[in-house]
Scaffold this active site. Structure first.
Site, PDB file in Angstrom:
ATOM      1  N   ARG A 180      -5.464   0.554  -6.701  1.00  0.00           N
ATOM      2  CA  ARG A 180      -4.232   1.147  -6.177  1.00  0.00           C
ATOM      3  C   ARG A 180      -3.746   2.313  -7.027  1.00  0.00           C
ATOM      4  NH1 ARG A 180      -2.216  -2.214  -2.096  1.00  0.00           N
ATOM      5  NH2 ARG A 180      -2.435  -4.442  -2.451  1.00  0.00           N
ATOM      6  N   LEU A 223       1.431  -1.700  12.369  1.00  0.00           N
ATOM      7  CA  LEU A 223       2.537  -0.811  12.682  1.00  0.00           C
ATOM      8  C   LEU A 223       3.264  -1.239  13.947  1.00  0.00           C
ATOM      9  CD1 LEU A 223       3.445   1.545  11.151  1.00  0.00           C
ATOM     10  CD2 LEU A 223       2.074   3.020  12.603  1.00  0.00           C
ATOM     11  N   GLY A 265       0.765  -1.235   0.000  1.00  0.00           N
ATOM     12  CA  GLY A 265       0.000   0.000   0.000  1.00  0.00           C
ATOM     13  C   GLY A 265       0.801   1.294   0.000  1.00  0.00           C
ATOM     14  N   ASP A 274      -5.772  -0.520  -1.676  1.00  0.00           N
ATOM     15  CA  ASP A 274      -6.572  -1.406  -2.517  1.00  0.00           C
ATOM     16  C   ASP A 274      -7.800  -1.947  -1.805  1.00  0.00           C
ATOM     17  OD1 ASP A 274      -5.063  -3.129  -0.701  1.00  0.00           O
ATOM     18  OD2 ASP A 274      -5.858  -4.777  -1.911  1.00  0.00           O
ATOM     19  N   LYS A 322      -6.794   6.579  10.580  1.00  0.00           N
ATOM     20  CA  LYS A 322      -8.182   6.310  10.993  1.00  0.00           C
ATOM     21  C   LYS A 322      -8.183   6.132  12.497  1.00  0.00           C
ATOM     22  CE  LYS A 322      -9.649   3.210   7.424  1.00  0.00           C
ATOM     23  NZ  LYS A 322     -10.344   1.924   7.199  1.00  0.00           N
ATOM     24  N   ASP A 373      -4.877   1.963  10.913  1.00  0.00           N
ATOM     25  CA  ASP A 373      -6.259   1.705  11.295  1.00  0.00           C
ATOM     26  C   ASP A 373      -6.276   1.208  12.741  1.00  0.00           C
ATOM     27  OD1 ASP A 373      -8.993   1.241  11.090  1.00  0.00           O
ATOM     28  OD2 ASP A 373      -8.768  -0.657  10.034  1.00  0.00           O
ATOM     29  N   ASP A 433       0.782   3.551   4.405  1.00  0.00           N
ATOM     30  CA  ASP A 433      -0.317   4.224   3.710  1.00  0.00           C
ATOM     31  C   ASP A 433      -1.386   4.694   4.695  1.00  0.00           C
ATOM     32  OD1 ASP A 433      -1.048   1.605   4.318  1.00  0.00           O
ATOM     33  OD2 ASP A 433      -1.795   1.118   2.327  1.00  0.00           O
TER      34      ASP A 433
HETATM   35  P1  IMP Z   1      -4.041  -1.905  10.862  1.00  0.00           P
HETATM   36  O1  IMP Z   1      -3.097  -3.028  11.195  1.00  0.00           O
HETATM   37  O2  IMP Z   1      -5.447  -2.244  11.279  1.00  0.00           O
HETATM   38  O3  IMP Z   1      -3.613  -0.563  11.405  1.00  0.00           O
HETATM   39  O4  IMP Z   1      -4.164  -1.826   9.315  1.00  0.00           O
HETATM   40  C1  IMP Z   1      -3.205  -1.284   8.566  1.00  0.00           C
HETATM   41  C2  IMP Z   1      -3.200  -1.877   7.189  1.00  0.00           C
HETATM   42  O5  IMP Z   1      -4.492  -2.284   6.755  1.00  0.00           O
HETATM   43  C3  IMP Z   1      -2.758  -0.827   6.227  1.00  0.00           C
HETATM   44  O6  IMP Z   1      -1.398  -0.966   5.973  1.00  0.00           O
HETATM   45  C4  IMP Z   1      -3.587  -1.081   4.999  1.00  0.00           C
HETATM   46  O7  IMP Z   1      -2.866  -1.915   4.130  1.00  0.00           O
HETATM   47  C5  IMP Z   1      -4.789  -1.801   5.476  1.00  0.00           C
HETATM   48  N1  IMP Z   1      -5.968  -0.900   5.551  1.00  0.00           N
HETATM   49  C6  IMP Z   1      -6.513  -0.345   6.653  1.00  0.00           C
HETATM   50  N2  IMP Z   1      -7.573   0.412   6.351  1.00  0.00           N
HETATM   51  C7  IMP Z   1      -7.684   0.369   5.000  1.00  0.00           C
HETATM   52  C8  IMP Z   1      -8.594   0.993   4.062  1.00  0.00           C
HETATM   53  O8  IMP Z   1      -9.524   1.743   4.399  1.00  0.00           O
HETATM   54  N3  IMP Z   1      -8.376   0.701   2.756  1.00  0.00           N
HETATM   55  C9  IMP Z   1      -7.372  -0.119   2.319  1.00  0.00           C
HETATM   56  N4  IMP Z   1      -6.512  -0.707   3.163  1.00  0.00           N
HETATM   57  C10 IMP Z   1      -6.663  -0.473   4.496  1.00  0.00           C
HETATM   58 MG    MG Z   2      -0.491  -1.313   4.283  1.00  0.00          MG
END
Ligand code: IMP
Ligand code: MG
Length: 174
Positions: free
Chosen positions: A159, A102, A38, A153, A125, A97, A94
């Site tokens: 993308r 991370l 991403g 994506d 987010k 969430d 990118d």
């Molecule tokens: P986390 O581990 O929940 O913080 O998610 C992070 C990863 O989920 C990011 O690197 C994105 O690849 C993917 N992701 C989270 N939200 C979205 C979205 O709204 N659209 C697309 N990919 C997302």
């Molecule tokens: Mg990602």
């Protein structure tokens, strides 16, 4: 598809972020590590607006497995080629969430004894955060809801959009 953040707004914000990073790392040569796939579009635009010398590398992680919410399991699928010991690392993501991805990546990279680790994310987010992860450079805070484009994506599509768009992420069709 609704445009959430236009191409022009992204370009101007990425420029501001590049200047902020330049200022923070003056006289340094940080390693920017993009989280694939991403972050690839964001990272490539970001480094071209930076003026200080940089190195880049990538890690591949996946947690979504084609779904639109985090599976909670984060798999690391590739290793780095740059030696991080004593280096200033900037992780480029990118979107943050839940924060699970991370946090996992930061933990793994910390074992390689870098001088510092900072996080740079285009999108945040905030409402969905399940792990506390400090983000040093943020592009835009956005509300909960699935977004695509500019590297992001849904099932590997969209993308290449130049803007960030909102799709109805609840029930993805193919
Ligand atoms: P986390 O581990 O929940 O913080 O998610 C992070 C990863 O989920 C990011 O690197 C994105 O690849 C993917 N992701 C989270 N939200 C979205 C979205 O709204 N659209 C697309 N990919 C997302
Ligand atoms: Mg990602």
């Amino acid at each position: 598809m609704k445009v959430l953040i236009s191409e022009a707004r992204i370009r101007s914000r990425v420029g501001q972020m590049a200047r902020a990073i330049d200022a923070r790392y003056r006289n340094r040569r940080p390693v920017l590590i993009g989280i694939l796939k991403g972050a690839v579009v964001f990272l490539s635009d970001l480094i071209r607006q930076m003026r200080i010398p940089v190195e880049i590398d990538f890690v591949t992680v996946a947690s979504y497995n084609g779904r639109t919410s985090s599976s909670g399991r984060v798999k690391t699928k590739s290793e780095l080629s740059v030696d991080l010991e004593g280096r200033d690392v900037i992780l480029v993501e990118d979107i943050v969430d839940t924060g699970l991805t991370l946090r996992r990546v930061v933990k793994r990279l910390a074992r390689k004894k870098p001088r510092s680790i900072a996080v740079c994310a285009l999108l945040d987010k905030k409402d969905n955060r399940r792990q506390i992860v400090p983000i040093d450079f943020v592009g835009f805070e956005i509300p909960d809801g699935f977004v695509v484009g500019y590297g992001l994506d849904r099932r590997n599509r969209y993308r290449n959009l130049k803007f960030i768009g909102a799709v109805d992420g609840r029930k993805p069709k193919s």
